[in-house]
Write a protein that holds these residues in place. Structure first.
Motif, PDB file in Angstrom:
ATOM      1  N   ASP A 108       2.982   5.298  13.057  1.00 16.69           N
ATOM      2  CA  ASP A 108       3.562   5.144  11.724  1.00 16.69           C
ATOM      3  C   ASP A 108       2.508   4.582  10.782  1.00 16.69           C
ATOM      4  N   GLY A 109       2.758   4.670   9.541  1.00 16.69           N
ATOM      5  CA  GLY A 109       1.870   4.132   8.520  1.00 16.69           C
ATOM      6  C   GLY A 109       2.708   3.837   7.295  1.00 16.69           C
ATOM      7  N   LEU A 110       2.094   3.915   6.162  1.00 15.93           N
ATOM      8  CA  LEU A 110       2.836   3.692   4.927  1.00 15.93           C
ATOM      9  C   LEU A 110       3.848   4.807   4.711  1.00 15.93           C
ATOM     10  N   ARG A 111       4.929   4.454   4.022  1.00 15.52           N
ATOM     11  CA  ARG A 111       5.968   5.430   3.666  1.00 15.52           C
ATOM     12  C   ARG A 111       6.254   5.315   2.177  1.00 15.52           C
ATOM     13  N   VAL A 112       6.805   6.360   1.613  1.00 16.09           N
ATOM     14  CA  VAL A 112       7.218   6.333   0.214  1.00 16.09           C
ATOM     15  C   VAL A 112       8.200   5.181   0.028  1.00 16.09           C
ATOM     16  N   ASP A 113       8.054   4.453  -1.060  1.00 16.42           N
ATOM     17  CA  ASP A 113       8.853   3.279  -1.436  1.00 16.42           C
ATOM     18  C   ASP A 113       8.433   1.990  -0.727  1.00 16.42           C
ATOM     19  N   ASP A 114       7.394   2.028   0.117  1.00 15.27           N
ATOM     20  CA  ASP A 114       6.863   0.793   0.689  1.00 15.27           C
ATOM     21  C   ASP A 114       6.178  -0.014  -0.402  1.00 15.27           C
ATOM     22  N   LEU A 115       6.253  -1.330  -0.274  1.00 11.37           N
ATOM     23  CA  LEU A 115       5.506  -2.227  -1.149  1.00 11.37           C
ATOM     24  C   LEU A 115       4.226  -2.621  -0.442  1.00 11.37           C
ATOM     25  N   VAL A 116       3.134  -2.666  -1.191  1.00 18.46           N
ATOM     26  CA  VAL A 116       1.837  -3.038  -0.623  1.00 18.46           C
ATOM     27  C   VAL A 116       1.178  -4.121  -1.461  1.00 18.46           C
ATOM     28  N   ALA A 117       0.428  -4.977  -0.775  1.00 20.48           N
ATOM     29  CA  ALA A 117      -0.378  -5.988  -1.464  1.00 20.48           C
ATOM     30  C   ALA A 117      -1.702  -5.339  -1.840  1.00 20.48           C
ATOM     31  N   LEU A 118      -2.025  -5.382  -3.122  1.00 22.63           N
ATOM     32  CA  LEU A 118      -3.255  -4.766  -3.649  1.00 22.63           C
ATOM     33  C   LEU A 118      -4.135  -5.831  -4.283  1.00 22.63           C
ATOM     34  N   ILE A 119      -5.421  -5.618  -4.178  1.00 17.56           N
ATOM     35  CA  ILE A 119      -6.356  -6.466  -4.911  1.00 17.56           C
ATOM     36  C   ILE A 119      -7.377  -5.542  -5.561  1.00 17.56           C
ATOM     37  N   PRO A 120      -7.652  -5.750  -6.844  1.00 18.19           N
ATOM     38  CA  PRO A 120      -8.628  -4.888  -7.510  1.00 18.19           C
ATOM     39  C   PRO A 120     -10.058  -5.352  -7.216  1.00 18.19           C
ATOM     40  N   THR A 121     -10.987  -4.417  -7.258  1.00 18.62           N
ATOM     41  CA  THR A 121     -12.390  -4.800  -7.216  1.00 18.62           C
ATOM     42  C   THR A 121     -12.718  -5.446  -8.554  1.00 18.62           C
ATOM     43  N   LEU A 122     -13.874  -6.067  -8.653  1.00 12.07           N
ATOM     44  CA  LEU A 122     -14.216  -6.810  -9.853  1.00 12.07           C
ATOM     45  C   LEU A 122     -14.187  -5.941 -11.112  1.00 12.07           C
ATOM     46  N   ASP A 123     -14.587  -4.671 -10.993  1.00 14.43           N
ATOM     47  CA  ASP A 123     -14.571  -3.787 -12.163  1.00 14.43           C
ATOM     48  C   ASP A 123     -13.199  -3.167 -12.422  1.00 14.43           C
ATOM     49  N   GLU A 124     -12.222  -3.460 -11.549  1.00 18.65           N
ATOM     50  CA  GLU A 124     -10.850  -2.970 -11.653  1.00 18.65           C
ATOM     51  C   GLU A 124     -10.740  -1.446 -11.688  1.00 18.65           C
ATOM     52  N   GLN A 125     -11.709  -0.775 -11.068  1.00 17.28           N
ATOM     53  CA  GLN A 125     -11.657   0.685 -10.974  1.00 17.28           C
ATOM     54  C   GLN A 125     -11.142   1.137  -9.615  1.00 17.28           C
ATOM     55  N   THR A 126     -11.230   0.262  -8.630  1.00 17.50           N
ATOM     56  CA  THR A 126     -10.774   0.562  -7.279  1.00 17.50           C
ATOM     57  C   THR A 126      -9.844  -0.554  -6.827  1.00 17.50           C
ATOM     58  N   TYR A 127      -8.790  -0.175  -6.118  1.00 13.06           N
ATOM     59  CA  TYR A 127      -7.845  -1.146  -5.588  1.00 13.06           C
ATOM     60  C   TYR A 127      -7.857  -1.060  -4.067  1.00 13.06           C
ATOM     61  N   ILE A 128      -7.770  -2.197  -3.425  1.00 15.65           N
ATOM     62  CA  ILE A 128      -7.781  -2.262  -1.967  1.00 15.65           C
ATOM     63  C   ILE A 128      -6.372  -2.601  -1.485  1.00 15.65           C
ATOM     64  N   ILE A 129      -5.841  -1.754  -0.608  1.00 18.40           N
ATOM     65  CA  ILE A 129      -4.543  -2.028   0.005  1.00 18.40           C
ATOM     66  C   ILE A 129      -4.795  -2.985   1.149  1.00 18.40           C
ATOM     67  N   LEU A 130      -4.295  -4.196   1.015  1.00 19.77           N
ATOM     68  CA  LEU A 130      -4.494  -5.224   2.026  1.00 19.77           C
ATOM     69  C   LEU A 130      -3.483  -5.133   3.152  1.00 19.77           C
ATOM     70  N   ALA A 131      -2.225  -4.870   2.793  1.00 19.07           N
ATOM     71  CA  ALA A 131      -1.160  -4.856   3.790  1.00 19.07           C
ATOM     72  C   ALA A 131       0.116  -4.297   3.188  1.00 19.07           C
ATOM     73  N   LYS A 132       0.988  -3.842   4.052  1.00 26.22           N
ATOM     74  CA  LYS A 132       2.354  -3.522   3.642  1.00 26.22           C
ATOM     75  C   LYS A 132       3.093  -4.857   3.590  1.00 26.22           C
ATOM     76  N   VAL A 133       3.923  -5.065   2.581  1.00 25.92           N
ATOM     77  CA  VAL A 133       4.663  -6.318   2.464  1.00 25.92           C
ATOM     78  C   VAL A 133       6.154  -6.032   2.404  1.00 25.92           C
ATOM     79  N   VAL A 134       6.928  -6.967   2.943  1.00 29.98           N
ATOM     80  CA  VAL A 134       8.388  -6.831   2.972  1.00 29.98           C
ATOM     81  C   VAL A 134       9.020  -8.169   2.599  1.00 29.98           C
ATOM     82  N   SER A 135      10.259  -8.119   2.176  1.00 27.53           N
ATOM     83  CA  SER A 135      11.013  -9.350   1.915  1.00 27.53           C
ATOM     84  C   SER A 135      11.562  -9.850   3.243  1.00 27.53           C
ATOM     85  N   PRO A 136      11.499 -11.151   3.485  1.00 27.17           N
ATOM     86  CA  PRO A 136      12.032 -11.688   4.752  1.00 27.17           C
ATOM     87  C   PRO A 136      13.554 -11.650   4.781  1.00 27.17           C
TER      88      PRO A 136
END
Length: 121
Positions: A93-121
């Motif tokens: 399995d991997g990401l699915r449509v409607d999943d929430l992900v934690a993103l962090i932008p690179t310094l120039d804000e042109q690329t975003y890094i998916i850190l993890a899938k996140v869920v509500s506890p």
């Protein structure tokens, strides 16, 4: 009369904010093929994304489970130990449509890094 310190203060604010650490944001997976995320009103396509490998489908890791004593029986006889000395585990399995992900932008804000899938506890 213009305040002589206004320009200096504005310059200091601008320069000071240049090297601030980017902050984590929450994105929504809107498409898988191609991978597309939505961040507020911004749509981010795969050409502007990097992802942690473990959020992608078919992610593989090597494993080593040491042999340990066991007891039991099979149609072939009795079991005295179990272990996986050199194996692989594949997460299909991997990401699915409607999943929430934690993103962090690179310094120039042109690329975003998916850190993890996140869920509500």
């Amino acid at each position: 009369m213009r305040n002589p310190y206004s320009a200096l203060l504005n310059h200091m604010r601008t320069q000071g904010s240049k090297n601030n650490t980017p902050y984590v944001q929450i994105g929504l997976v809107v498409s898988l093929n191609p991978l597309t995320l939505k961040l507020g009103d911004l749509q981010i396509g795969k050409e502007n994304l990097l992802a942690a490998d473990y959020v992608l489908p078919n992610y593989e890791r090597k494993i080593n489970i040491p042999t340990t004593p066991a007891s039991g029986s099979t149609t072939e006889g009795s079991v005295t130990s179990v272990g996986v000395p050199d194996g692989e585990i594949k997460f299909t399995d991997g990401l699915r449509v409607d999943d929430l992900v934690a993103l962090i932008p690179t310094l120039d804000e042109q690329t975003y890094i998916i850190l993890a899938k996140v869920v509500s506890p």
